[in-house]
Design an enzyme around this catalytic site. Structure first.
Site, PDB file in Angstrom:
ATOM      1  N   LYS A   1      28.655   7.010   0.370  1.00  0.00           N
ATOM      2  CA  LYS A   1      28.247   5.674   0.811  1.00  0.00           C
ATOM      3  C   LYS A   1      29.221   5.100   1.855  1.00  0.00           C
ATOM      4  CE  LYS A   1      24.519   5.611  -1.662  1.00  0.00           C
ATOM      5  NZ  LYS A   1      24.499   6.470  -2.806  1.00  0.00           N
TER       6      LYS A   1
HETATM    7  C1  PLP Z   1      23.489   6.395  -4.086  1.00  0.00           C
HETATM    8  C2  PLP Z   1      22.313   5.592  -4.454  1.00  0.00           C
HETATM    9  C3  PLP Z   1      22.175   5.018  -5.733  1.00  0.00           C
HETATM   10  C4  PLP Z   1      23.062   5.357  -6.879  1.00  0.00           C
HETATM   11  O1  PLP Z   1      24.402   5.211  -6.704  1.00  0.00           O
HETATM   12  P1  PLP Z   1      25.462   6.027  -7.609  1.00  0.00           P
HETATM   13  O2  PLP Z   1      26.706   5.231  -7.359  1.00  0.00           O
HETATM   14  O3  PLP Z   1      25.554   7.413  -7.068  1.00  0.00           O
HETATM   15  O4  PLP Z   1      25.021   5.954  -9.004  1.00  0.00           O
HETATM   16  C5  PLP Z   1      21.098   4.168  -5.960  1.00  0.00           C
HETATM   17  N1  PLP Z   1      20.166   3.944  -5.026  1.00  0.00           N
HETATM   18  C6  PLP Z   1      20.243   4.498  -3.797  1.00  0.00           C
HETATM   19  C7  PLP Z   1      19.196   4.190  -2.788  1.00  0.00           C
HETATM   20  C8  PLP Z   1      21.304   5.368  -3.485  1.00  0.00           C
HETATM   21  O5  PLP Z   1      21.354   5.944  -2.282  1.00  0.00           O
END
Ligand code: PLP
Length: 401
Positions: free
Chosen positions: A186
């Site tokens: 992210k």
């Molecule tokens: C990465 C992601 C999540 C989940 O995040 P995690 O921290 O990996 O649990 C939820 N929704 C979207 C759209 C994502 O890209």
């Protein structure tokens, strides 16, 4: 795209503040911690950055979705609407809270199509989760308007779009709440971690209690373990090291987006030479976080040809209709109802009756758009050499098509 690219001295300094006290936990230990409360500070700074009242840190973006839905009162018997182009986490959280995920089409924003949302609302719909996929905005104004008309809560899954805005207003602040992920890919990262933001104090208090076994945190910072619990909770607590990293990464977020925008601009210029090419619709180009560059061809045949040339040039793009993690027809475990639970939950009710059947052909508009769309991830430190290579590949494709 990922914040790990800029992990450096600032993060290390914040981490050392925590290691120097040895208090790795966000609550309690008042005497030993020398007034260091990194998670609490991260929450305050994150809420302030987004221009909203409250933030609740949790262990992941998936936990953020779950905690937010719990606070919105979602549970078994409810339907939650999201889009058929998202990461699996969005609907995993819906299933985990006991509700049934219902999927809408996406339009050329590559996000929820408001017209299809209208069609999917029933008297069981408890919550709507538009996702700001690939760093850019869903048509959140229209979605919130529809939701208000039906008196349904809106949770913005902003996992992929931290720092994104529309006319200056931060994504995640249009609906009742917004959730974020800080996992490894992210835009800003804390290793693992997540956040929920809201302007609603009551909702925030409920999330604070729910994410920590029902502890009331009436005495903050660090207060915990008061008498009495209002409702059953769980453990989704973030640890101090994550809060520390989050503080340093948040301070870099706007600069990360600026760098990505520069790189994206260069790719976009090169791709515009492809005959008939269109770009993903951006609700507000200034508020794009530019973590991805998406371009849309006239037909799936043309799209395959373009990508074959790009592959030949060593710069193949992503086509999400071939990707198994982000698009509905590729989720075989959802379609088949695969689960470890002997009784079939969450796909089957106790007794074995299927709660819902998913059809891989159910989203033809999305399938069409996905089959014509190519995507490059855009990173902060993408080298001149890498960008030139992609631009040369795009120029070759433009000439040959
Ligand atoms: C990465 C992601 C999540 C989940 O995040 P995690 O921290 O990996 O649990 C939820 N929704 C979207 C759209 C994502 O890209």
């Amino acid at each position: 795209m990922p914040g790990f690219e800029v992990f450096g001295e600032e993060e290390k300094k914040e981490i050392m503040d925590v290691l120097d006290t040895g208090i790795l936990f966000r609550y309690e230990f008042a005497e030993q911690r020398k007034d260091i409360y990194k998670v609490l500070e991260f929450e305050k700074k994150f809420a302030e950055y987004c221009g909203t009242g409250y933030a609740q840190a949790v262990t992941s973006g998936t936990a953020a979705l779950k905690v937010a839905m719990a606070a919105l009162g979602v549970g078994p018997g409810d339907e939650v609407i999201t889009q058929g182009f998202t990461f699996v986490a969005t609907w995993e959280a819906i299933l985990d809270i006991g509700a049934v995920p219902v999927f809408t089409e996406v339009d050329e924003t590559l996000n929820m199509d408001p017209a299809d949302l209208e069609k999917k609302i029933t008297d069981k719909t408890r919550c709507i989760i538009p996702v700001h996929m690939l760093g850019a905005q869903a048509r959140i104004g229209e979605i919130v308007k529809i939701a208000k008309h039906h008196n349904i809560a809106v949770l913005e899954d902003t996992a992929q779009a931290a720092g994104g805005r529309i006319n200056g207003q931060h994504l995640g602040t249009f609906g009742n709440c917004g959730t974020f992920s800080f996992d490894s890919v992210k835009t800003m990262t804390t290793g693992e971690g997540g956040m929920v933001i809201t302007a609603d104090e009551k909702m925030w208090r409920n999330m604070s209690e729910y994410h920590d076994h029902g502890h009331d945190h009436a005495v903050n910072p660090g207060g915990r373990g008061g008498e009495g619990r209002s409702f059953v909770g769980f453990n989704y607590r973030m640890m101090e090291l994550q809060g520390a990293i989050g503080l340093a990464q948040l301070a870099k977020l706007d600069a990360m987006i600026v760098a990505q925008k520069e790189h994206k601009k260069q790719l976009r210029e090169a791709a515009s030479a492809i005959p008939g090419v269109k770009f993903r619709t951006l609700v507000d180009e200034d508020g794009d976080t530019a973590t991805f560059f998406a371009f849309i061809m006239e037909s799936s045949e043309q799209c395959s040809k373009v990508n074959a040339i790009l592959v030949e040039e060593g710069v193949g793009a992503i086509n999400f209709s071939e990707n198994s993690w982000h698009f509905y027809p590729k989720w075989e475990h959802l379609l088949e109802g695969s689960t470890l639970a002997a009784g079939g939950w969450p796909f089957a009710e106790p007794g074995g009756k299927r709660r819902v059947i998913y059809d891989p052909q159910a989203l033809p508009q999305s399938a069409d758009i996905m089959s014509r769309t190519l995507i490059y991830p855009v990173s902060i430190k993408m080298s001149e050499e890498q960008r030139t290579k992609i631009c040369n590949g795009l120029a070759k494709a433009a000439a040959k098509i």
